[in-house]
Design a protein around this motif. Structure first.
Motif, mmCIF file in Angstrom:
data_model
loop_
_atom_site.group_PDB
_atom_site.id
_atom_site.type_symbol
_atom_site.label_atom_id
_atom_site.label_comp_id
_atom_site.label_asym_id
_atom_site.label_seq_id
_atom_site.Cartn_x
_atom_site.Cartn_y
_atom_site.Cartn_z
ATOM 1 N N PHE A 96 44.412 51.700 -99.831
ATOM 2 C CA PHE A 96 43.915 51.319 -101.153
ATOM 3 C C PHE A 96 43.579 52.542 -102.002
ATOM 4 O O PHE A 96 43.271 53.608 -101.493
ATOM 5 N N TRP A 102 34.902 51.996 -94.129
ATOM 6 C CA TRP A 102 33.620 51.342 -93.857
ATOM 7 C C TRP A 102 32.553 52.421 -93.708
ATOM 8 O O TRP A 102 32.591 53.217 -92.757
ATOM 9 N N GLN B 117 35.719 46.308 -99.180
ATOM 10 C CA GLN B 117 35.235 46.368 -97.801
ATOM 11 C C GLN B 117 35.827 45.225 -96.981
ATOM 12 O O GLN B 117 36.290 45.421 -95.860
ATOM 13 N N ALA B 120 39.829 45.435 -96.755
ATOM 14 C CA ALA B 120 40.350 46.345 -95.733
ATOM 15 C C ALA B 120 40.366 45.652 -94.376
ATOM 16 O O ALA B 120 41.293 45.830 -93.583
ATOM 17 N N ALA B 121 39.329 44.848 -94.105
ATOM 18 C CA ALA B 121 39.260 44.140 -92.822
ATOM 19 C C ALA B 121 40.320 43.040 -92.750
ATOM 20 O O ALA B 121 40.998 42.875 -91.734
ATOM 21 N N ASP B 130 34.594 38.630 -86.991
ATOM 22 C CA ASP B 130 34.434 40.085 -86.844
ATOM 23 C C ASP B 130 34.164 40.752 -88.188
ATOM 24 O O ASP B 130 33.404 41.719 -88.264
ATOM 25 N N ARG B 134 30.861 42.810 -88.060
ATOM 26 C CA ARG B 134 31.102 44.249 -87.935
ATOM 27 C C ARG B 134 31.109 44.985 -89.270
ATOM 28 O O ARG B 134 30.795 46.164 -89.327
ATOM 29 N N ILE B 135 31.507 44.279 -90.334
ATOM 30 C CA ILE B 135 31.683 44.970 -91.619
ATOM 31 C C ILE B 135 30.608 44.559 -92.635
ATOM 32 O O ILE B 135 29.924 45.410 -93.193
ATOM 33 N N PRO B 138 26.245 44.384 -91.100
ATOM 34 C CA PRO B 138 25.552 45.667 -90.875
ATOM 35 C C PRO B 138 25.237 46.397 -92.178
ATOM 36 O O PRO B 138 24.152 46.967 -92.329
ATOM 37 N N GLN B 139 26.153 46.319 -93.129
ATOM 38 C CA GLN B 139 25.912 46.989 -94.402
ATOM 39 C C GLN B 139 24.883 46.240 -95.237
ATOM 40 O O GLN B 139 24.005 46.847 -95.860
#
Ligand SMILES: Nc1ncnc2c1ncn2[C@@H]1O[C@H](COP(=O)(O)OP(=O)(O)O)[C@@H](O)[C@H]1O
Ligand SMILES: [Mg+2]
Lengths: 258, 215
Positions: A96, A102, B117, B120-121, B130, B134-135, B138-139
Motif C-alpha cells: 500500500f 502494524w 490496518q 493489510a490483514a 485473528d 492480533r491487529i 491490541p492497538q
C-alpha cells in the motif's frame, strides 16, 4: 520461486453509489510480467487494483486469477465463500501507499504474522522465514525495530517482505513510493526491480514514469474510469496516439522539468 | 481550632472504609469493561437493531445522574423480588454506568485506527478472528488506556454517591466520624486526603501503563 499467476480482467464495472468508477475494463496481465497502471488521480487505478484481490468488490464482469474467478461463485452469481476468498488472497501480495505496517509489532513480527495466522507455521519457523525475507530486502539489521523507528523507505521494504514471505504468485502495488521522500524512492524501486527480475507477476499503480519505462512489460493508461490504452512502455510513453495520454504525459514532464 | 490529632485519628477508620470505595469502583470498572465490550460489539454491529439497543443503553446511562440510577436500582431490585445487600446494588449500578462510557471509549479507539490496518490483514488472507485479536484490539486497548484510567478515577470519586444507600465507604465513614467527634472539618479533610492519594496512585499507574504499551 513459485510459479507466477496470470490475471484476466473482463468487462469489469464498478460503482460507488451512482458514480461509475470503472467502465467495462478489459485487461490481460500475463504471468511473470510487470504491468504498470498509470493515469490522472481519481481515474480508477486503485479501484481496479483492489478489484484484483477483491478488496473492492466489482459489480459486473470477471476478474480471473489463473482462470479462477475471484469474489463470486459464477460471473454475476453468488459471493464466493469467505474461506475460499481468504485462500485466494493469501497467494496475492499487496503493498500500500501508506505501508500499513502494524505499529505494535516489530518488523520481524509484522512479516511473521501472516505466516503464523494464515500459513499456520509455528512461531519459531515463522520468525526464521521472516528473518530471511527481511534479509532479502536488505533489512537484516532492523528486524527488531518497530515501524515508528524506521524510515519510510525501510517501512515500505518491510511491507514488501511481509507480502513476499507468503510466497505469493502475484504482487499488487498501489503507489508504493508516493508517500516517500524523494531520496528514499530508489531503495524501494530497487527491491521491486529485483522481484520483477525473479519472474513475479506484478501490477503496479505508479507515478514513477522511469520505473514504468524501464521495468514494465506493459503499461495501461486509465482516465475517468476507462482503460484508454495498453501497450509496451516504449510505445505508450514515447509515441502515444490518444490525446488524453499525450496531455497526461505533457503535464507530467512539465512538472518534472523544474 | 483545627485539631491535628483528631485529623490523624480519622485516618484509620477511613482507611478501613476505603476498602469499600475500592471494591465498588474496582469491581465496577472490571464488570464495566466486560459489559462495555459487549455494548461496543453491538454498537459496531452491522445490525441496525443491535446498534439501536447500544445507543439507547449509552444515552440512558449517560443522560441520567448516577445518584438517581443508584436509587432506581436500589429500590427496583426488591420490587422484582431480588433482595441483595446495598453493596451489590452499588456495584451493579457502577458497572452498568461505567459500561456506557467504556463502550464509547472503545468504539472511539477502534474507529480511530486507520482503515489500512485491517486492509493489510484482509489482503494477506487473515481470518476476522485473528484480525480482531492480533491487529485491532491490541492497538485499540493501548490507545484507550489513558481514557480508561480517567474513567476509573471518575468512578472512585463517584463511588462517594453510594454512601446514600448505606455502604460504609470513605464518604459515609467520614460522616460517621464527624458525628462521633463533632469535628466535621478534620473528618472531611482526612477523606479528601484519602481520595487524593488513591487517585494520584491511579494516575501514576496510568502513566506507567501508557509508557509500557507505547509503540
Ligand atoms: N470508497 C469510495 N467511495 C466513493 N467514491 C470512491 C471511493 N473510492 C474511490 N472513489 C472515487 O472513485 C474514483 C476513482 O478512485 P481511485 O480508484 O482511488 O482513483 P486513483 O487511484 O486513480 O486516484 C475517484 O473519483 C474517487 O473519488
Ligand atoms: Mg489511488
Amino acid at each position: 520461486m513459485v510459479e507466477a499467476s496470470s490475471v484476466e480482467i473482463r468487462k469489469v464495472n464498478k460503482y460507488y453509489g451512482d458514480f461509475h468508477a470503472l467502465k467495462d475494463i478489459d485487461l490481460s496481465i500475463p504471468p511473470g510480467k510487470v504491468t504498470c497502471l498509470i493515469g490522472p488521480s481519481g481515474s480508477g487505478k486503485s479501484s481496479l487494483l483492489r478489484c484484483i484481490n477483491f478488496l473492492e468488490e466489482y459489480d459486473s464482469g470477471e476478474v480471473l486469477i489463473d482462470g479462477k474467478l475471484i469474489g463470486y461463485e459464477t460471473p454475476g452469481g453468488r459471493r464466493m465463500s469467505r474461506r475460499k476468498l481468504r485462500q485466494m488472497r493469501s497467494t496475492i501480495g499487496m503493498v500500500f501507499q501508506q505501508f500499513n505496517l502494524w505499529p505494535h509489532m516489530t518488523a520481524q513480527e509484522n512479516v511473521a504474522e501472516g505466516l503464523r495466522r494464515v500459513r499456520g507455521l509455528r512461531k519459531a519457523e515463522a520468525m526464521e522465514r521472516a528473518a530471511q525475507a527481511l534479509d532479502r530486502v536488505g533489512l537484516s539489521d532492523r528486524m527488531a525495530n518497530h515501524p515508528a523507528r524506521l524510515s519510510g523507505g525501510q517501512q515500505q521494504r518491510v511491507a514488501i517482505a511481509r507480502a513476499v514471505a507468503m510466497d505469493p504468485r502475484l504482487m499488487l502495488f498501489d503507489e508504493p513510493t508516493s508517500a516517500l521522500d524523494p531520496e528514499l524512492v530508489g531503495e524501494v524501486l530497487n527491491v521491486m526491480k529485483a522481484l520483477a527480475a525473479g519472474g513475479m507477476t506484478m501490477v503496479v499503480v505508479t507515478h514513477e514514469m522511469g520505473f514504468a519505462a524501464h521495468v514494465a512489460d506493459q503499461v495501461a493508461f486509465l482516465d475517468a474510469g476507462e482503460l484508454v490504452g495498453v501497450d509496451a512502455p516504449a510505445r505508450i510513453l514515447r509515441e502515444p496516439e490518444d490525446p488524453r495520454i499525450q496531455s497526461f504525459l505533457r503535464t507530467y514532464h512539465e512538472r518534472n522539468v523544474i | 481550632m483545627f485539631s491535628l490529632s483528631t485529623f490523624l485519628d480519622a485516618f484509620w477508620p477511613l482507611t478501613l472504609a476505603a476498602r469499600y470505595t475500592l471494591l465498588v469502583s474496582g469491581l465496577g470498572i472490571a464488570l464495566g469493561l466486560v459489559i462495555g465490550a459487549f455494548v461496543c460489539v453491538l454498537a459496531l454491529s452491522k445490525s441496525r437493531a443491535a446498534r439501536t439497543v447500544a445507543a439507547l443503553w449509552v444515552s440512558y446511562l449517560r443522560g441520567v445522574p448516577m445518584l438517581v440510577q443508584l436509587l432506581v436500582v436500589f429500590f427496583l431490585l426488591p420490587v422484582i423480588g431480588i433482595n441483595v445487600p446495598a453493596i451489590v446494588a452499588a456495584v451493579v449500578t457502577t458497572a452498568i454506568v461505567a459500561s456506557a462510557y467504556i463502550s464509547e471509549i472503545w468504539r472511539g479507539a477502534i474507529l480511530a485506527l486507520p482503515r489500512g490496518q485491517t486492509e493489510a490483514a484482509i489482503a494477506i488472507g487473515m481470518r476476522p478472528r485473528d484480525t480482531w485479536t492480533r491487529i485491532i484490539l491490541p492497538q485499540a486497548v493501548a490507545l484507550s488506556i489513558p481514557q480508561l484510567i480517567n474513567e476509573l478515577i471518575l468512578l472512585v470519586k463517584a463511588s462517594s454517591l453510594v454512601s446514600v444507600v448505606g455502604v460504609m465507604e470513605i464518604t459515609r465513614a467520614s460522616q460517621a466520624q464527624a458525628g462521633v467527634t463533632f469535628r466535621p472539618l478534620e473528618a472531611y479533610l482526612a477523606a479528601a486526603c484519602l481520595y487524593l492519594v488513591i487517585n494520584l496512585c491511579l494516575a501514576a499507574l496510568g502513566r506507567w501503563l501508557e509508557h509500557r504499551m507505547a509503540v
